[in-house]
Design an enzyme around this catalytic site. Structure first.
Site, PDB file in Angstrom:
ATOM      1  N   GLU A  59     -37.102   6.429  67.015  1.00 26.34           N
ATOM      2  CA  GLU A  59     -36.081   5.390  66.861  1.00 26.34           C
ATOM      3  C   GLU A  59     -35.816   4.702  68.199  1.00 26.34           C
ATOM      4  O   GLU A  59     -35.738   3.469  68.285  1.00 26.34           O
ATOM      5  CB  GLU A  59     -34.798   6.004  66.312  1.00 26.34           C
ATOM      6  CG  GLU A  59     -33.620   5.045  66.234  1.00 26.34           C
ATOM      7  CD  GLU A  59     -32.288   5.696  66.565  1.00 26.34           C
ATOM      8  OE1 GLU A  59     -31.537   5.150  67.392  1.00 26.34           O
ATOM      9  OE2 GLU A  59     -32.009   6.759  65.978  1.00 26.34           O
ATOM     10  N   HIS A  60     -35.683   5.479  69.261  1.00 25.87           N
ATOM     11  CA  HIS A  60     -35.474   4.902  70.591  1.00 25.87           C
ATOM     12  C   HIS A  60     -36.652   4.038  71.014  1.00 25.87           C
ATOM     13  O   HIS A  60     -36.480   2.940  71.550  1.00 25.87           O
ATOM     14  CB  HIS A  60     -35.297   6.028  71.617  1.00 25.87           C
ATOM     15  CG  HIS A  60     -33.908   6.577  71.676  1.00 25.87           C
ATOM     16  ND1 HIS A  60     -33.150   6.563  72.822  1.00 25.87           N
ATOM     17  CD2 HIS A  60     -33.130   7.167  70.733  1.00 25.87           C
ATOM     18  CE1 HIS A  60     -31.975   7.123  72.586  1.00 25.87           C
ATOM     19  NE2 HIS A  60     -31.947   7.513  71.331  1.00 25.87           N
TER      20      HIS A  60
ATOM     21  N   HIS B 194     -35.887  10.855  65.859  1.00 24.04           N
ATOM     22  CA  HIS B 194     -34.911  10.198  66.725  1.00 24.04           C
ATOM     23  C   HIS B 194     -35.577   9.629  67.977  1.00 24.04           C
ATOM     24  O   HIS B 194     -35.227   8.536  68.439  1.00 24.04           O
ATOM     25  CB  HIS B 194     -33.821  11.203  67.108  1.00 24.04           C
ATOM     26  CG  HIS B 194     -32.826  10.655  68.075  1.00 24.04           C
ATOM     27  ND1 HIS B 194     -32.793  11.044  69.396  1.00 24.04           N
ATOM     28  CD2 HIS B 194     -31.833   9.745  67.925  1.00 24.04           C
ATOM     29  CE1 HIS B 194     -31.826  10.399  70.015  1.00 24.04           C
ATOM     30  NE2 HIS B 194     -31.227   9.608  69.148  1.00 24.04           N
TER      31      HIS B 194
ATOM     32  N   GLU C 104     -28.670  12.171  76.148  1.00 30.01           N
ATOM     33  CA  GLU C 104     -27.936  12.070  74.882  1.00 30.01           C
ATOM     34  C   GLU C 104     -27.663  13.459  74.294  1.00 30.01           C
ATOM     35  O   GLU C 104     -26.581  13.721  73.761  1.00 30.01           O
ATOM     36  CB  GLU C 104     -28.732  11.226  73.882  1.00 30.01           C
ATOM     37  CG  GLU C 104     -27.992  10.945  72.595  1.00 30.01           C
ATOM     38  CD  GLU C 104     -28.746  10.024  71.662  1.00 30.01           C
ATOM     39  OE1 GLU C 104     -28.248   9.791  70.535  1.00 30.01           O
ATOM     40  OE2 GLU C 104     -29.832   9.534  72.029  1.00 30.01           O
TER      41      GLU C 104
END
Length: 433
Positions: A62-63, A59, A139
């Site tokens: 991904e950012h 993840h 997040e």
């Protein structure tokens, strides 16, 4: 350049599949009567592929892939597609990561170029890594403040233990704080290889034109030269059983998931299990909705679900209730699970579930983004693209005996419980005893 190309019909569209010499798979679906096109780059890597010290790396990466390449800044990436009215986004799951865009048909070459550039040529600068670390920690905090979402992670941990599938996709505050550039860059180098990647495109397109755009964009990806990744398909993982995990919160509503291990996405029983879930807890006519909400007014939201992974799965029942009603609702949920485990469902319920499945399948293909997702996930997860007719045939072939068998096999296992609310583990242990 082309290793294989197979056209087929899929609900009015034409699907074609080409495998490039690098192992990169390109699938397109030409959809008549639309002016948009959706492209997704699906990489077969997710949170279950992370070592404990890498938790959250998929993840995090991904950012970072939105932060810039040698030819584009982060602003250039977003502005390029927004300037033509396009959409650009990404998501990470336990078994794959997807970067996708949706644009007008004339802008497909631009979308292919931008998204491919992001995926193949990220700079992974130290400053960007540090800046995004704060974003991801925020997040995680936001996720933990959403108990209806958090309870799914708690349940996964209860049912599947502390292994890769039981860990949260986002990682933890500790793991994200500890990840360094060298670890993320190595993860990128090893995992983001053409042989582990599928490019799915759906909409107003020509396969040859889309393939030419992909080939041009991926010719630049010389650094993506890793070895093919091992398949995850294998023996079913042991199911711990009777796990109870609680994220203790002082709240007005408790969030509960009671369930067990399901079946893998390669298991033909998944069709029967899906129909069982539909009858048990999907829709207002389902047993759980009728028993818990309609007859007793104990919950606003109650539903069942089935999740499928490469070698196992999950089956669960969710309810959001007042804490004082938690024990009663868990008892009712368990009662319904036991009833279908021993007696299956009725012919009327099976017919209704099949009707729901048919409608859901057709309605789920109403836009190019949904069609693109179907292509990408099917190729990456299943290695095959079933036509709608083929899928409907498999659904229609499910018998009452099939549903009864899978109900006994899945729901006859020990139950696990995940909860978010003002409880101690001991207060809820009776639900899975």
């Amino acid at each position: 350049m082309t290793v294989a190309s197979t056209p087929q019909s899929l609900l009015g569209g034409t699907v074609q599949r080409t495998v490039l010499p690098s192992g990169l798979r390109v699938l397109t679906e030409q959809v008549p009567g639309v002016r948009s096109v959706a492209i997704g780059i699906w990489v077969g890597v997710g949170s279950r592929d992370e070592a404990p010290g890498e938790a959250g790396a998929s993840h995090y990466l991904e950012h970072l892939l939105f932060k810039g390449t040698p030819g584009r800044s982060a602003l250039d990436i977003s502005a390029a597609l927004e300037a033509v009215g396009g959409e650009l986004n990404a998501f990470t799951s336990r078994e794959h990561t997807c970067y996708y865009a949706r644009v007008l048909d004339r802008d497909l070459p631009l979308a292919v170029d931008v998204v491919s550039d992001m995926v193949t040529a990220s700079l992974l600068r130290e400053d960007d890594i540090e800046a995004e670390r704060g974003v991801i920690l925020e997040e995680i905090a936001m996720h933990e403040d959403d108990p209806a979402d958090l309870v799914h992670d708690v349940f996964s941990s209860a049912a599947l233990g502390d292994g890769p599938l039981g860990r949260p996709v986002l990682g933890t505050t500790a793991s994200i704080a500890a990840l360094q550039r060298a670890e993320i860059a190595e993860y990128y180098r090893v995992r983001y290889v053409p042989s582990a990647t599928v490019i799915a495109v759906s909409g107003a397109l020509d396969h040859a034109d889309a393939l030419a755009a992909v080939s041009k964009a991926w010719d630049r990806a010389s650094q993506l030269a890793g070895e093919p990744l091992p398949t995850r398909r294998g023996a079913r993982r042991p199911y711990p059983g009777r796990g109870v995990r609680v994220s203790r919160r002082s709240s007005e509503q408790a969030h509960l998931i009671l369930g067990t291990a399901g079946v893998s996405r390669h298991d033909e029983r998944r069709y029967a299990l899906g129909l069982l879930s539909s009858s048990l807890g999907e829709g207002m006519s389902s047993r759980l909705f009728q028993e818990i909400r309609e007859k007793r007014g104990l919950a606003y939201s109650v539903y069942s679900f089935a999740s499928h992974y490469a070698d196992t799965g999950l089956f669960g029942v969710y309810a959001g209730v007042a804490p004082k009603r938690a024990a009663q609702v868990l008892s009712l949920c368990r009662e319904q699970l036991e009833i279908v485990a021993t007696g299956g469902i009725t012919g009327e319920e099976l017919d209704r579930a099949k009707g729901q499945a048919r409608g859901s399948l057709a309605l789920g293909l109403e836009d190019t983004g949904a069609r693109m997702s179907r292509l990408g996930k099917s190729e990456l997860a299943q290695g095959e693209i079933l036509s709608v007719d083929e899928t409907l045939e498999r659904i229609d072939a499910v018998s009452l005996a099939d549903v009864s068998r899978v109900a006994a096999e899945v729901l006859g296992q020990p139950l696990s419980l995940g909860a978010v609310g003002p409880f101690d583990v001991g207060e809820l242990a009776e639900a899975v005893a």
